[in-house]
Design a protein around this motif. Sequence first.
Motif, PDB file in Angstrom:
ATOM      1  N   UNK A 203      16.969  10.720   8.454  1.00  0.00           N
ATOM      2  CA  UNK A 203      15.597  10.376   8.117  1.00  0.00           C
ATOM      3  C   UNK A 203      14.639  11.231   8.935  1.00  0.00           C
ATOM      4  N   UNK A 204      13.465  11.396   8.402  1.00  0.00           N
ATOM      5  CA  UNK A 204      12.441  12.172   9.094  1.00  0.00           C
ATOM      6  C   UNK A 204      11.458  11.214   9.736  1.00  0.00           C
ATOM      7  N   UNK A 205      10.796  11.682  10.741  1.00  0.00           N
ATOM      8  CA  UNK A 205       9.800  10.868  11.431  1.00  0.00           C
ATOM      9  C   UNK A 205       8.416  11.213  10.901  1.00  0.00           C
ATOM     10  N   UNK A 206       7.583  10.203  10.745  1.00  0.00           N
ATOM     11  CA  UNK A 206       6.222  10.400  10.256  1.00  0.00           C
ATOM     12  C   UNK A 206       5.359  11.014  11.346  1.00  0.00           C
ATOM     13  N   UNK A 207       4.644  12.049  10.988  1.00  0.00           N
ATOM     14  CA  UNK A 207       3.678  12.653  11.893  1.00  0.00           C
ATOM     15  C   UNK A 207       2.289  12.115  11.588  1.00  0.00           C
ATOM     16  N   UNK A 208       1.322  12.523  12.363  1.00  0.00           N
ATOM     17  CA  UNK A 208      -0.054  12.065  12.155  1.00  0.00           C
ATOM     18  C   UNK A 208      -0.540  12.428  10.749  1.00  0.00           C
ATOM     19  N   UNK A 209      -0.172  13.623  10.278  1.00  0.00           N
ATOM     20  CA  UNK A 209      -0.584  14.038   8.931  1.00  0.00           C
ATOM     21  C   UNK A 209       0.040  13.143   7.862  1.00  0.00           C
ATOM     22  N   UNK A 210       1.314  12.800   8.027  1.00  0.00           N
ATOM     23  CA  UNK A 210       1.979  11.914   7.073  1.00  0.00           C
ATOM     24  C   UNK A 210       1.261  10.567   6.992  1.00  0.00           C
ATOM     25  N   UNK A 211       0.940  10.015   8.137  1.00  0.00           N
ATOM     26  CA  UNK A 211       0.288   8.706   8.187  1.00  0.00           C
ATOM     27  C   UNK A 211      -1.081   8.760   7.530  1.00  0.00           C
TER      28      UNK A 211
ATOM     29  N   UNK B 212      -2.303   6.662   4.086  1.00  0.00           N
ATOM     30  CA  UNK B 212      -3.506   5.837   4.031  1.00  0.00           C
ATOM     31  C   UNK B 212      -4.469   6.349   2.966  1.00  0.00           C
ATOM     32  N   UNK B 213      -4.696   7.666   2.923  1.00  0.00           N
ATOM     33  CA  UNK B 213      -5.598   8.231   1.921  1.00  0.00           C
ATOM     34  C   UNK B 213      -5.128   7.928   0.504  1.00  0.00           C
ATOM     35  N   UNK B 214      -3.828   8.024   0.289  1.00  0.00           N
ATOM     36  CA  UNK B 214      -3.284   7.764  -1.056  1.00  0.00           C
ATOM     37  C   UNK B 214      -3.453   6.294  -1.429  1.00  0.00           C
ATOM     38  N   UNK B 215      -3.225   5.408  -0.485  1.00  0.00           N
ATOM     39  CA  UNK B 215      -3.392   3.976  -0.754  1.00  0.00           C
ATOM     40  C   UNK B 215      -4.853   3.674  -1.088  1.00  0.00           C
ATOM     41  N   UNK B 216      -5.788   4.223  -0.315  1.00  0.00           N
ATOM     42  CA  UNK B 216      -7.213   3.993  -0.577  1.00  0.00           C
ATOM     43  C   UNK B 216      -7.584   4.527  -1.959  1.00  0.00           C
TER      44      UNK B 216
ATOM     45  N   UNK C 213      -1.891   5.278  14.600  1.00  0.00           N
ATOM     46  CA  UNK C 213      -1.147   5.717  15.783  1.00  0.00           C
ATOM     47  C   UNK C 213       0.227   5.054  15.834  1.00  0.00           C
ATOM     48  N   UNK C 214       0.312   3.787  15.436  1.00  0.00           N
ATOM     49  CA  UNK C 214       1.619   3.104  15.415  1.00  0.00           C
ATOM     50  C   UNK C 214       2.515   3.668  14.325  1.00  0.00           C
ATOM     51  N   UNK C 215       1.913   4.190  13.283  1.00  0.00           N
ATOM     52  CA  UNK C 215       2.680   4.778  12.181  1.00  0.00           C
ATOM     53  C   UNK C 215       3.426   6.025  12.635  1.00  0.00           C
ATOM     54  N   UNK C 216       2.814   6.801  13.524  1.00  0.00           N
ATOM     55  CA  UNK C 216       3.425   8.055  13.972  1.00  0.00           C
ATOM     56  C   UNK C 216       4.785   7.793  14.608  1.00  0.00           C
ATOM     57  N   UNK C 217       5.763   8.551  14.171  1.00  0.00           N
ATOM     58  CA  UNK C 217       7.107   8.430  14.718  1.00  0.00           C
ATOM     59  C   UNK C 217       8.001   7.472  13.955  1.00  0.00           C
ATOM     60  N   UNK C 218       7.425   6.687  13.040  1.00  0.00           N
ATOM     61  CA  UNK C 218       8.267   5.793  12.253  1.00  0.00           C
ATOM     62  C   UNK C 218       9.122   6.601  11.290  1.00  0.00           C
ATOM     63  N   UNK C 219      10.235   6.041  10.917  1.00  0.00           N
ATOM     64  CA  UNK C 219      11.176   6.715  10.035  1.00  0.00           C
ATOM     65  C   UNK C 219      10.672   6.732   8.594  1.00  0.00           C
ATOM     66  N   UNK C 220      10.735   7.893   7.967  1.00  0.00           N
ATOM     67  CA  UNK C 220      10.406   8.028   6.551  1.00  0.00           C
ATOM     68  C   UNK C 220      11.710   8.184   5.773  1.00  0.00           C
ATOM     69  N   UNK C 221      11.884   7.415   4.711  1.00  0.00           N
ATOM     70  CA  UNK C 221      13.089   7.581   3.897  1.00  0.00           C
ATOM     71  C   UNK C 221      13.110   8.970   3.250  1.00  0.00           C
TER      72      UNK C 221
END
Length: 106
Positions: free
Chosen positions: A29-37, A41-45, A76-84
């Motif tokens: 799995x890849x880790x989410x970076x600040x750009x991913x997070x 969020x932008x896509x959800x909005x 900030x909490x999103x950063x580093x979380x695992x992305x499927x």
Amino acid sequence: MTDPQPTPPPRSPRLAPLGLALLLLTCRSERAGADDCAVILDRIVALELAEQGYSDPVLTRRKQQEFARRFVPELQRCEGLSLPPGARDCIARATSTEEISHVCLR
């Protein structure tokens, strides 16, 4: 005299393959970076606004910026979380917020 301490039972070697499989899945799995997070969020909005009938790109961008400021701790909490695997492409193609949360990020 004191009784000798009982020796613990030997570990089962059958658990080793399970541990290795879990380790390999985590490594893949890849880790989410600040750009991913920020993209998530932008896509959800954008999808939420579209679902409510808003299609003005200026309003969408303004709301995305507003939510980015409002949710700084969450981002900030999103950063580093695992992305499927495939999450980034899935998020870009998603047609609803439910698809992002229930399909792309699982």
